[in-house]
Design an enzyme around this catalytic site. Structure first.
Site, PDB file in Angstrom:
ATOM      1  N   HIS A  94      15.290 -13.536 -16.438  1.00  0.00           N
ATOM      2  CA  HIS A  94      14.850 -12.834 -17.644  1.00  0.00           C
ATOM      3  C   HIS A  94      15.962 -12.844 -18.699  1.00  0.00           C
ATOM      4  O   HIS A  94      17.143 -12.717 -18.376  1.00  0.00           O
ATOM      5  CB  HIS A  94      14.468 -11.392 -17.279  1.00  0.00           C
ATOM      6  N   GLU A 165       8.840 -17.563 -21.793  1.00  0.00           N
ATOM      7  CA  GLU A 165       9.155 -16.282 -22.433  1.00  0.00           C
ATOM      8  C   GLU A 165      10.294 -16.485 -23.436  1.00  0.00           C
ATOM      9  O   GLU A 165      11.481 -16.280 -23.112  1.00  0.00           O
ATOM     10  CB  GLU A 165       9.519 -15.224 -21.385  1.00  0.00           C
TER      11      GLU A 165
HETATM   12  C1  PEP Z   1       9.577  -8.879 -21.154  1.00  0.00           C
HETATM   13  O1  PEP Z   1      10.679  -8.452 -21.511  1.00  0.00           O
HETATM   14  O2  PEP Z   1       9.427  -9.448 -20.056  1.00  0.00           O
HETATM   15  C2  PEP Z   1       8.440  -8.699 -22.060  1.00  0.00           C
HETATM   16  C3  PEP Z   1       7.410  -9.496 -21.952  1.00  0.00           C
HETATM   17  O3  PEP Z   1       8.589  -7.662 -22.936  1.00  0.00           O
HETATM   18  P1  PEP Z   1       7.607  -7.274 -24.141  1.00  0.00           P
HETATM   19  O4  PEP Z   1       6.186  -7.425 -23.677  1.00  0.00           O
HETATM   20  O5  PEP Z   1       7.949  -5.848 -24.460  1.00  0.00           O
HETATM   21  O6  PEP Z   1       7.907  -8.219 -25.257  1.00  0.00           O
END
Ligand code: PEP
Length: 259
Positions: A94, A165
């Site tokens: 992450h 992500e």
């Molecule tokens: C995350 O940090 O894994 C995430 C998806 O956060 P958010 O949905 O708050 O952007």
């Protein structure tokens, strides 16, 4: 294929009572979506044991694991310890761990191996690096992908759930902007193409690849409408019971339309 919705609670909520209410609220409604979606809750470590008593239709994941199986690693938790608490998934790589704790691709690689040895499913985020810009994402994602799968054979790569992500889309990052559904789909398919170079193409087509970054009830349709977005990793909105439920429901609804 079922959709997969994963809640990353981060260092929230403050009390086990709040955590219990979030899980039991979902448990009451899960039967409505069970055929179409799997829901995984990733709470802080200290809530894993108590929540294992309340989670029946939802599944449990952790937010980190040690790369070591046992030994002198102060503050760490091993994969086998996680297994004792009904944990099935572990979020790895992450952005926040990379940014604030110095986690590197080689650490993520070692943690993936630790998870696979313990039969835990690694949920591996790609796209997090300090200062990464939208224009750099393909090279960043492919660099991280190649590093984190180093030394893994085909049957292990198949067991990983990848998440696109991008760091700039995470809601709590300064100046963040969510990706569009089109962008998320493009990168999910890009990751699938990287995987397909390592394992058989039809196996890559069967793998669940998710998007994460500011998904909420207002924008979820923009992601759920793409059949190749297999689900989402949700941070902030997963701490709001109704908001999170609408995200789950939208993916279940879209998957019914398309089946
Ligand atoms: C995350 O940090 O894994 C995430 C998806 O956060 P958010 O949905 O708050 O952007």
């Amino acid at each position: 294929m079922k959709k997969l919705i994963i809640a990353n609670w981060k260092m929230n909520p403050e009390t086990i009572e709040q955590a219990r209410l979030l899980v039991t609220g979902l448990e009451h409604r899960m039967h409505q979506v069970l055929e179409k979606t799997d829901v995984v809750i990733c709470p802080p470590f200290t809530f894993l044991a108590p929540l294992s008593h309340y989670s029946h239709l939802t599944k449990i994941g952790a937010q980190n694991v040690s790369w070591a199986a046992s030994g002198a690693f102060t503050g760490e938790i091993s994969a086998n310890m996680l297994k004792n608490w009904k944990t099935q998934f572990v979020i790895l790589g992450h952005s926040e761990r990379r940014l604030y704790l110095g986690e590197t691709d080689s650490m993520v690689n070692a943690k993936i191996i630790a998870c696979l040895n313990a039969k835990l499913t690694p949920v591996v985020c790609l796209g997090g690096e300090e200062g990464a810009l939208k224009a750099d994402m393909k090279s960043l994602v492919s660099k991280q992908f190649l590093q984190v799968i180093k030394g893994l054979d085909k049957k292990h790569i198949e067991k990983i759930i990848f998440v696109y992500e991008p760091i700039w889309a995470i809601s709590t990052m300064k100046g963040s902007t969510p990706a569009t559904g089109e962008h998320a789909e493009e990168f999910i398919e890009y990751i699938r193409s990287l995987v397909a170079k390592k394992i058989a193409k039809d196996r890559a087509a069967d793998m669940q690849i998710l998007y994460g970054g500011t998904v909420n009830r207002d924008n979820v349709h923009d992601f759920a409408r793409f059949p190749r977005i297999d689900g989402v990793l949700v941070g902030a909105s997963s701490l709001d019971r109704d908001n999170f439920w609408e995200i789950i429901n939208e993916f279940a609804r879209e998957s019914i339309h398309k089946s």
